[in-house]
Design a protein around this motif. Sequence first.
Motif, PDB file in Angstrom:
ATOM      1  N   PHE A 358     -23.467  85.643  73.673  1.00 44.52           N
ATOM      2  CA  PHE A 358     -22.158  84.940  72.984  1.00 44.52           C
ATOM      3  C   PHE A 358     -21.383  85.211  73.818  1.00 44.52           C
ATOM      4  O   PHE A 358     -20.559  86.422  74.347  1.00 44.52           O
ATOM      5  CB  PHE A 358     -22.480  85.625  71.607  1.00 44.52           C
ATOM      6  CG  PHE A 358     -23.797  85.639  70.748  1.00 44.52           C
ATOM      7  CD1 PHE A 358     -23.649  83.814  69.586  1.00 44.52           C
ATOM      8  CD2 PHE A 358     -24.636  86.315  70.660  1.00 44.52           C
ATOM      9  CE1 PHE A 358     -25.096  83.831  68.974  1.00 44.52           C
ATOM     10  CE2 PHE A 358     -25.931  86.061  70.075  1.00 44.52           C
ATOM     11  CZ  PHE A 358     -26.141  84.985  69.285  1.00 44.52           C
ATOM     12  N   GLN A 359     -20.233  84.851  73.801  1.00 41.99           N
ATOM     13  CA  GLN A 359     -18.542  84.522  73.925  1.00 41.99           C
ATOM     14  C   GLN A 359     -18.006  83.909  72.734  1.00 41.99           C
ATOM     15  O   GLN A 359     -18.378  82.862  71.843  1.00 41.99           O
ATOM     16  CB  GLN A 359     -17.335  83.748  75.073  1.00 41.99           C
ATOM     17  CG  GLN A 359     -16.533  84.002  75.143  1.00 41.99           C
ATOM     18  CD  GLN A 359     -15.552  83.009  76.329  1.00 41.99           C
ATOM     19  OE1 GLN A 359     -16.435  81.771  76.457  1.00 41.99           O
ATOM     20  NE2 GLN A 359     -15.641  83.759  77.644  1.00 41.99           N
ATOM     21  N   PHE A 360     -16.600  85.148  72.477  1.00 39.85           N
ATOM     22  CA  PHE A 360     -16.310  84.999  71.054  1.00 39.85           C
ATOM     23  C   PHE A 360     -14.755  84.640  71.190  1.00 39.85           C
ATOM     24  O   PHE A 360     -14.274  84.912  72.063  1.00 39.85           O
ATOM     25  CB  PHE A 360     -15.863  86.201  70.600  1.00 39.85           C
ATOM     26  CG  PHE A 360     -17.411  86.688  69.702  1.00 39.85           C
ATOM     27  CD1 PHE A 360     -17.906  86.093  68.380  1.00 39.85           C
ATOM     28  CD2 PHE A 360     -18.311  87.487  70.687  1.00 39.85           C
ATOM     29  CE1 PHE A 360     -19.552  86.973  67.962  1.00 39.85           C
ATOM     30  CE2 PHE A 360     -19.445  87.994  70.808  1.00 39.85           C
ATOM     31  CZ  PHE A 360     -20.553  87.694  69.287  1.00 39.85           C
ATOM     32  N   ILE A 361     -14.776  83.952  70.424  1.00 38.78           N
ATOM     33  CA  ILE A 361     -12.882  83.029  70.215  1.00 38.78           C
ATOM     34  C   ILE A 361     -12.275  83.163  69.717  1.00 38.78           C
ATOM     35  O   ILE A 361     -12.223  82.297  68.819  1.00 38.78           O
ATOM     36  CB  ILE A 361     -12.797  81.662  71.765  1.00 38.78           C
ATOM     37  CG1 ILE A 361     -13.243  81.694  73.134  1.00 38.78           C
ATOM     38  CG2 ILE A 361     -10.921  81.030  71.932  1.00 38.78           C
ATOM     39  CD1 ILE A 361     -13.265  82.411  73.717  1.00 38.78           C
ATOM     40  N   LEU A 362     -11.103  83.816  69.462  1.00 38.33           N
ATOM     41  CA  LEU A 362     -10.000  83.194  68.108  1.00 38.33           C
ATOM     42  C   LEU A 362      -8.955  82.653  68.285  1.00 38.33           C
ATOM     43  O   LEU A 362      -8.290  81.790  69.117  1.00 38.33           O
ATOM     44  CB  LEU A 362      -9.488  84.912  67.903  1.00 38.33           C
ATOM     45  CG  LEU A 362      -8.404  85.250  66.653  1.00 38.33           C
ATOM     46  CD1 LEU A 362      -9.512  85.037  65.082  1.00 38.33           C
ATOM     47  CD2 LEU A 362      -8.386  86.438  66.960  1.00 38.33           C
ATOM     48  N   HIS A 363      -9.260  81.246  67.364  1.00 35.62           N
ATOM     49  CA  HIS A 363      -8.036  80.140  67.313  1.00 35.62           C
ATOM     50  C   HIS A 363      -7.051  80.968  66.022  1.00 35.62           C
ATOM     51  O   HIS A 363      -7.587  80.946  64.846  1.00 35.62           O
ATOM     52  CB  HIS A 363      -9.224  78.891  66.525  1.00 35.62           C
ATOM     53  CG  HIS A 363      -9.365  78.706  67.618  1.00 35.62           C
ATOM     54  ND1 HIS A 363      -8.925  78.070  68.809  1.00 35.62           N
ATOM     55  CD2 HIS A 363     -11.100  79.281  68.263  1.00 35.62           C
ATOM     56  CE1 HIS A 363      -9.728  77.971  69.636  1.00 35.62           C
ATOM     57  NE2 HIS A 363     -10.994  78.705  69.393  1.00 35.62           N
ATOM     58  N   LYS A 364      -5.275  81.498  66.109  1.00 30.55           N
ATOM     59  CA  LYS A 364      -4.764  81.262  64.799  1.00 30.55           C
ATOM     60  C   LYS A 364      -5.058  80.462  64.025  1.00 30.55           C
ATOM     61  O   LYS A 364      -4.498  79.821  64.447  1.00 30.55           O
ATOM     62  CB  LYS A 364      -3.610  82.520  65.339  1.00 30.55           C
ATOM     63  CG  LYS A 364      -4.432  83.444  66.357  1.00 30.55           C
ATOM     64  CD  LYS A 364      -4.991  84.610  66.076  1.00 30.55           C
ATOM     65  CE  LYS A 364      -4.063  85.126  64.595  1.00 30.55           C
ATOM     66  NZ  LYS A 364      -4.310  86.281  63.378  1.00 30.55           N
ATOM     67  N   LYS A 365      -4.388  80.707  63.285  1.00 30.66           N
ATOM     68  CA  LYS A 365      -4.326  79.869  61.892  1.00 30.66           C
ATOM     69  C   LYS A 365      -3.069  79.193  62.193  1.00 30.66           C
ATOM     70  O   LYS A 365      -2.776  77.550  61.630  1.00 30.66           O
ATOM     71  CB  LYS A 365      -3.416  80.961  60.425  1.00 30.66           C
ATOM     72  CG  LYS A 365      -3.625  79.360  59.574  1.00 30.66           C
ATOM     73  CD  LYS A 365      -2.870  80.472  58.102  1.00 30.66           C
ATOM     74  CE  LYS A 365      -2.676  79.440  56.884  1.00 30.66           C
ATOM     75  NZ  LYS A 365      -2.566  80.331  55.537  1.00 30.66           N
ATOM     76  N   ALA A 366      -2.221  79.620  62.956  1.00 32.09           N
ATOM     77  CA  ALA A 366      -0.810  78.346  63.670  1.00 32.09           C
ATOM     78  C   ALA A 366      -1.362  77.537  64.477  1.00 32.09           C
ATOM     79  O   ALA A 366      -0.208  76.832  64.104  1.00 32.09           O
ATOM     80  CB  ALA A 366       0.405  79.440  63.608  1.00 32.09           C
ATOM     81  N   ASP A 367      -2.166  77.612  65.035  1.00 32.00           N
ATOM     82  CA  ASP A 367      -2.533  76.607  66.297  1.00 32.00           C
ATOM     83  C   ASP A 367      -3.171  75.625  66.179  1.00 32.00           C
ATOM     84  O   ASP A 367      -3.801  74.880  66.362  1.00 32.00           O
ATOM     85  CB  ASP A 367      -2.468  77.421  67.119  1.00 32.00           C
ATOM     86  CG  ASP A 367      -1.769  78.507  68.050  1.00 32.00           C
ATOM     87  OD1 ASP A 367      -1.064  78.517  67.997  1.00 32.00           O
ATOM     88  OD2 ASP A 367      -2.560  79.684  68.235  1.00 32.00           O
ATOM     89  N   LEU A 368      -3.738  75.777  64.343  1.00 33.67           N
ATOM     90  CA  LEU A 368      -5.236  74.568  63.753  1.00 33.67           C
ATOM     91  C   LEU A 368      -4.250  73.377  63.775  1.00 33.67           C
ATOM     92  O   LEU A 368      -5.499  72.602  64.044  1.00 33.67           O
ATOM     93  CB  LEU A 368      -5.829  75.492  62.618  1.00 33.67           C
ATOM     94  CG  LEU A 368      -6.037  76.881  62.986  1.00 33.67           C
ATOM     95  CD1 LEU A 368      -7.097  77.164  61.715  1.00 33.67           C
ATOM     96  CD2 LEU A 368      -7.445  77.013  63.841  1.00 33.67           C
TER      97      LEU A 368
END
Length: 476
Positions: A358-368
């Motif tokens: 698995f690879q984990f990528i975090l998307h921050k709320k401000a960028d959605l």
Amino acid sequence: MSDHICGTGCSHFSHLNDADLQAEFAEARHSLRTSIGGEKVAGKAGLGGVTHRPLPSKKQGENVSHYYIPANDKTIHWGYFSKSMEPLIKLDSGDYATIETVTHHSNDDIERMVKGDPGVESIFHWDAKHKAVDRRGAGPMDHPLGAGGGLGVHVCTGPVFVNGAEPGDVLEVRIVDTMQRPSGNPDYRGKTFGSNVASNWGFQFNNLITEPKGREVITIYEVDAKGEQSWAKAVYNYRWTPQTDPWGKVHPIIDYPGVPVDKHSITPNYDILKGYEIPVRPHFGMIGVAPVEAEIVSSIVPSYSGGNFDNWRMGKGATAFFPVVVPGAMFSVGDPHASQGDAELCGTAIECSLTGVFQFILHKKADLPGTKLFGLDYPLLETESELIVHGFSSANYLKEFGDSDDAAAEMFKKSSLDSAMTDAFNKTRRFFMDTRNLSEDEAISLISVSVDFGITQVVDGNWGVHAIIKKSIFPK
């Protein structure tokens, strides 16, 4: 917004072109039960054999890390999610983890699925004096069936804490690779086995037409451990007979996970499904992040945070997106399957231990805003050609019903395909309106003429309907 889907040739996966990482994954394939060389992770995870090593990144001056998490009695939690557990590892966005998962049905055939495998043996060890993993489920520890009550059944590996993940963010989980877990028994070298259970919770149980009615039947399947053979075959089946667990409790039906089946108490039938070949499509039936509504939550019932939503498309090359509602997200994975049909009708898939990269990528709320993840409050699945929206009878059953036994029973009674279809439609309409800027009338027409709805599962208490959006319909 971008409708791009990442694949192994994508620049987003540029790390996969690094020789070190390629070698790392190759080593994982050849030695599933041996930790990859690297520094042991301190604390609880280190005791379980979790290892870590930095890997070179294509971006100058940056590193990504790869963690290896074997499955054993110290790295799994059985039958529940919890926002308050101690995480096995803490990793950064962009990092990889190879995670072993073990089926909770391994004891359906001890010789083929437990014997000779140290990790699985450590999880399922249960004799008159000691039960290695006592809690199995989210129920009380003094439950008459056993600790945890079987109110949650899946062997879950994790949790994984993602640094910087906060409520309102979205966690992207890319399934880079999957590997069958070979039998540890030398008598079955090169083979993998899985169990399919026509169970008391299956859709068919009260609608049988042959005698004896009210029967539970286990079918053992064989899979090629090397992945070179693309189909599974049935080996034998047997009817469940009352089993006495090592602490003296009799289980007349399948009501508590991991009860060892005494092979002398069952009658195997080898004359079944001759010539039938079942396509193998390895995937993870239970995958998700911890919900916020309760401290400990059953692994059985799927919800907005993912969990046991049993979509066979959750395999190699797929990407899952989950709304983050607790710090660190607290990701866990389990319920590995060799294959399953939509609906998972009789109660289970071919429950077969599996390892994933698995690879984990975090998307921050401000960028959605302006992306397909804007407003995401459900598990979204993406494949090379499709986006898959998941609806449930109850979009958030913990909020609607609570987490008590009585509330769960009420939710089970009210589950229906009508409410699941309504939820799937509402989410799909909102997806087109919020992320594609379509009017409601445009969205409804597009849904009716181009979106396929399917029954995800009807056996997990909170029934599921999924909407399949073909990415080819989007403007080029």
